[in-house]
Design a protein around this motif. Structure first.
Motif, PDB file in Angstrom:
ATOM      1  N   ARG A 208       0.667  -1.090   0.002  1.00  0.00           N
ATOM      2  CA  ARG A 208       0.144  -0.104   0.036  1.00  0.00           C
ATOM      3  C   ARG A 208       0.715   1.270  -0.020  1.00  0.00           C
ATOM      4  N   SER A 233       0.917  -6.716  -2.310  1.00  0.00           N
ATOM      5  CA  SER A 233       0.077  -6.969  -1.300  1.00  0.00           C
ATOM      6  C   SER A 233      -1.474  -6.815  -1.791  1.00  0.00           C
ATOM      7  N   THR A 251      -4.789 -15.479  -0.219  1.00  0.00           N
ATOM      8  CA  THR A 251      -5.685 -15.474  -1.271  1.00  0.00           C
ATOM      9  C   THR A 251      -5.458 -14.973  -2.619  1.00  0.00           C
ATOM     10  N   SER A 266       3.386  -4.490   5.371  1.00  0.00           N
ATOM     11  CA  SER A 266       3.502  -4.427   6.851  1.00  0.00           C
ATOM     12  C   SER A 266       3.790  -6.152   7.396  1.00  0.00           C
ATOM     13  N   GLN A 270      -1.900 -12.874   6.428  1.00  0.00           N
ATOM     14  CA  GLN A 270      -2.379 -13.411   5.059  1.00  0.00           C
ATOM     15  C   GLN A 270      -1.339 -13.207   3.842  1.00  0.00           C
ATOM     16  N   ASN A 285      10.940  -1.216   5.297  1.00  0.00           N
ATOM     17  CA  ASN A 285       9.549  -0.949   5.638  1.00  0.00           C
ATOM     18  C   ASN A 285      10.189   0.301   6.721  1.00  0.00           C
TER      19      ASN A 285
HETATM   20  C1  LIG Z   1      -9.386 -13.446   4.306  1.00  0.00           C
HETATM   21  C2  LIG Z   1      -8.325 -12.480   3.960  1.00  0.00           C
HETATM   22  C3  LIG Z   1      -7.307 -12.724   2.965  1.00  0.00           C
HETATM   23  C4  LIG Z   1      -6.188 -12.002   2.722  1.00  0.00           C
HETATM   24  N1  LIG Z   1      -5.498 -12.418   1.472  1.00  0.00           N
HETATM   25  C5  LIG Z   1      -4.350 -11.820   1.594  1.00  0.00           C
HETATM   26  C6  LIG Z   1      -3.439 -11.971   0.478  1.00  0.00           C
HETATM   27  O1  LIG Z   1      -3.707 -12.955  -0.211  1.00  0.00           O
HETATM   28  N2  LIG Z   1      -2.424 -11.020   0.273  1.00  0.00           N
HETATM   29  C7  LIG Z   1      -2.126  -9.976   1.195  1.00  0.00           C
HETATM   30  O2  LIG Z   1      -0.917  -9.117   0.904  1.00  0.00           O
HETATM   31  N3  LIG Z   1      -3.119  -9.623   2.106  1.00  0.00           N
HETATM   32  C8  LIG Z   1      -4.162 -10.454   2.318  1.00  0.00           C
HETATM   33  N4  LIG Z   1      -5.038 -10.161   3.023  1.00  0.00           N
HETATM   34  C9  LIG Z   1      -4.983  -8.848   3.715  1.00  0.00           C
HETATM   35  C10 LIG Z   1      -3.937  -8.577   4.608  1.00  0.00           C
HETATM   36  O3  LIG Z   1      -4.755  -8.701   5.870  1.00  0.00           O
HETATM   37  C11 LIG Z   1      -3.439  -6.951   4.703  1.00  0.00           C
HETATM   38  O4  LIG Z   1      -4.637  -6.090   4.911  1.00  0.00           O
HETATM   39  C12 LIG Z   1      -2.682  -6.514   3.652  1.00  0.00           C
HETATM   40  O5  LIG Z   1      -1.580  -7.560   3.318  1.00  0.00           O
HETATM   41  C13 LIG Z   1      -1.827  -5.209   4.107  1.00  0.00           C
HETATM   42  O6  LIG Z   1      -1.113  -4.822   2.882  1.00  0.00           O
HETATM   43  P1  LIG Z   1       0.158  -3.704   2.851  1.00  0.00           P
HETATM   44  O7  LIG Z   1       1.320  -4.484   3.908  1.00  0.00           O
HETATM   45  O8  LIG Z   1       0.669  -3.415   1.714  1.00  0.00           O
HETATM   46  O9  LIG Z   1      -0.473  -2.505   3.586  1.00  0.00           O
HETATM   47  P2  LIG Z   1      -0.499  -1.995   5.255  1.00  0.00           P
HETATM   48  O10 LIG Z   1      -0.953  -2.923   6.102  1.00  0.00           O
HETATM   49  O11 LIG Z   1      -1.319  -0.586   5.001  1.00  0.00           O
HETATM   50  O12 LIG Z   1       1.104  -1.741   5.249  1.00  0.00           O
HETATM   51  C14 LIG Z   1       1.892  -0.635   4.513  1.00  0.00           C
HETATM   52  C15 LIG Z   1       3.318  -0.711   5.181  1.00  0.00           C
HETATM   53  O13 LIG Z   1       3.978   0.297   4.366  1.00  0.00           O
HETATM   54  C16 LIG Z   1       4.798   0.885   5.436  1.00  0.00           C
HETATM   55  N5  LIG Z   1       5.133   2.265   4.705  1.00  0.00           N
HETATM   56  C17 LIG Z   1       4.529   3.057   4.369  1.00  0.00           C
HETATM   57  N6  LIG Z   1       5.139   4.105   3.976  1.00  0.00           N
HETATM   58  C18 LIG Z   1       6.257   3.565   3.658  1.00  0.00           C
HETATM   59  C19 LIG Z   1       7.534   4.302   2.785  1.00  0.00           C
HETATM   60  N7  LIG Z   1       7.389   5.223   2.079  1.00  0.00           N
HETATM   61  N8  LIG Z   1       8.454   3.321   2.672  1.00  0.00           N
HETATM   62  C20 LIG Z   1       8.499   2.210   3.512  1.00  0.00           C
HETATM   63  N9  LIG Z   1       7.408   1.699   4.016  1.00  0.00           N
HETATM   64  C21 LIG Z   1       6.472   2.297   4.143  1.00  0.00           C
HETATM   65  C22 LIG Z   1       4.006   0.993   6.459  1.00  0.00           C
HETATM   66  O14 LIG Z   1       4.848   1.203   7.503  1.00  0.00           O
HETATM   67  C23 LIG Z   1       3.315  -0.365   6.695  1.00  0.00           C
HETATM   68  O15 LIG Z   1       4.042  -1.241   7.462  1.00  0.00           O
HETATM   69  C24 LIG Z   1      -6.287 -10.757   3.326  1.00  0.00           C
HETATM   70  C25 LIG Z   1      -7.061 -10.146   4.475  1.00  0.00           C
HETATM   71  C26 LIG Z   1      -8.030 -11.241   4.744  1.00  0.00           C
HETATM   72  C27 LIG Z   1      -9.060 -11.002   5.716  1.00  0.00           C
END
Ligand SMILES: Cc1cc2nc3c(=O)[nH]c(=O)nc-3n(C[C@H](O)[C@H](O)[C@H](O)COP(=O)(O)OP(=O)(O)OC[C@H]3O[C@@H](n4cnc5c(N)ncnc54)[C@H](O)[C@@H]3O)c2cc1C
Length: 316
Positions: A208, A233, A251, A266, A270, A285
């Motif tokens: 994200r 992600s 998923t 993060s 999942q 991160n």
């Molecule tokens: C049933 C179910 C199935 C799911 N299946 C999957 C799946 O298959 N795959 C999956 O990925 N997720 C899945 N999820 C979602 C999962 O729970 C998380 O919501 C998702 O993985 C979060 O994505 P993220 O780490 O990109 O975002 P976030 O959790 O928002 O994390 C973003 C990270 O980026 C960091 N950040 C921000 N800006 C910067 C920067 N400039 N430089 C460095 N770091 C930075 C932050 O510190 C944070 O740690 C599922 C959820 C459910 C409920």
């Protein structure tokens, strides 16, 4: 004794490494029970692909079936041909890729059997282990005597069988005709020309934190220098930065690259589920408390928008 038929995954020119991984799974089955391993190559003008399949160590015969209606891997057409070719085989295997998971259930239905998904290890000729509940539990699955074993081999669990084989190539005429009700329109692939996520040696993933599809381009630039596949992600997919066939995780796709680099992810459980079998995990991160650091072999607390340009420059 087993007689195993592996369905080759390919793009018309090149055999996907997932096929050689399915051969390793087949070898584990024949190790316990003895038997032969053959490969079925379906398509149109697939002599080159058949030669590549014949070069995999441990394969006895490659059956090559060329027909216009088999040119694209349409489950509607391929499953019928697979079911016809399966006559006399005790096992039909394919990689647990999008391809295998699309084509094989139909073939299993035509053969009148249940399908086993994601074989991660082999206990015997008809007994297997597969992960369930996002890899948090392992199920033991047995196929009844007399049923053809139709199964996908979990690509993250098996190394690709090496080359060095010299299988016989058998030109096999198609036994089926065009199903007629399904038409191949085209393939739109999110990863572009980059290595396939599920078989790439190096994968770079973004989360994200990228904030937009435009920003995500920075990851592609570095990935191309490393000849790496690109994943994401679910948050990055849901936000529309990348298509959902790039999603890694419970998923999404379960992958096992030698090197996995996560940028701005993060480390939700999942997501981690998708990379449990990765060799070395590197995480970038800006939050030192991000859960991804608990599983990373190398962690860098930094802003990805600073790290990526530096990395790009270092790679030349
Ligand atoms: C049933 C179910 C199935 C799911 N299946 C999957 C799946 O298959 N795959 C999956 O990925 N997720 C899945 N999820 C979602 C999962 O729970 C998380 O919501 C998702 O993985 C979060 O994505 P993220 O780490 O990109 O975002 P976030 O959790 O928002 O994390 C973003 C990270 O980026 C960091 N950040 C921000 N800006 C910067 C920067 N400039 N430089 C460095 N770091 C930075 C932050 O510190 C944070 O740690 C599922 C959820 C459910 C409920």
């Amino acid at each position: 004794m087993s007689k195993i038929l592996i369905i080759a995954e390919h793009d018309g020119d090149t055999l996907n490494p997932g096929t050689a991984k399915a051969v390793s799974c087949a070898k584990a089955i024949t190790e316990s029970a003895g038997g032969d391993i053959d490969i079925l190559v379906l398509g149109d003008n697939i002599a080159d692909v058949a030669s590549q399949a014949a070069a995999i160590d441990g394969v006895a015969t490659v059956h090559a079936t060329s027909a216009a209606h088999l040119a694209a891997p349409l489950a509607a057409n391929w499953a019928a041909e697979i079911a016809a070719a399966a006559e006399g085989y005790s096992h039909v295997l394919a990689p647990s890729s999008t391809f295998g998971k699309d084509v094989l259930p139909r073939a299993a239905a035509l053969l009148g059997v249940n399908m086993v998904s994601d074989i991660a290890s082999v206990d015997g000729e008809r007994s297997f282990k597969r992960p369930v509940y996002a890899g948090n539990a392992i199920a033991e699955v047995s196929v009844p005597d007399g049923d053809t074993v139709v199964a996908t081999a979990r690509t993250a669990s098996w190394p690709a069988a090496t080359e060095g084989g010299n299988a016989t190539i058998n030109e096999r005429p198609a036994e089926t005709e065009d199903a007629g009700h399904t038409r191949y329109v085209g393939l739109e692939s999110g990863g572009g020309d980059r290595p396939d996520l599920q078989t790439a040696r190096i994968v770079l993933s973004g989360g994200r934190a990228f904030g937009s599809a435009e920003n995500f381009e920075q990851l592609y630039t570095v990935a191309d220098k490393l000849k790496a596949g690109v994943g994401a992600s679910r948050a990055a997919v849901d936000a529309g930065y990348v298509p959902n066939d790039m999603q890694v995780g419970q998923t999404g796709k379960i992958i096992a690259p030698e090197l996995y680099m996560a940028f701005g992810i993060s480390g939700a459980i999942q997501h981690i589920t998708g990379i449990k079998d990765a060799g070395t995990i590197v995480a970038v991160n800006k939050d030192a408390d991000a859960p991804i650091f608990e599983i990373a072999d190398i962690g860098l607390v930094a802003d990805l928008f600073k790290v990526l340009p530096e990395l790009e420059q270092q790679l030349g």
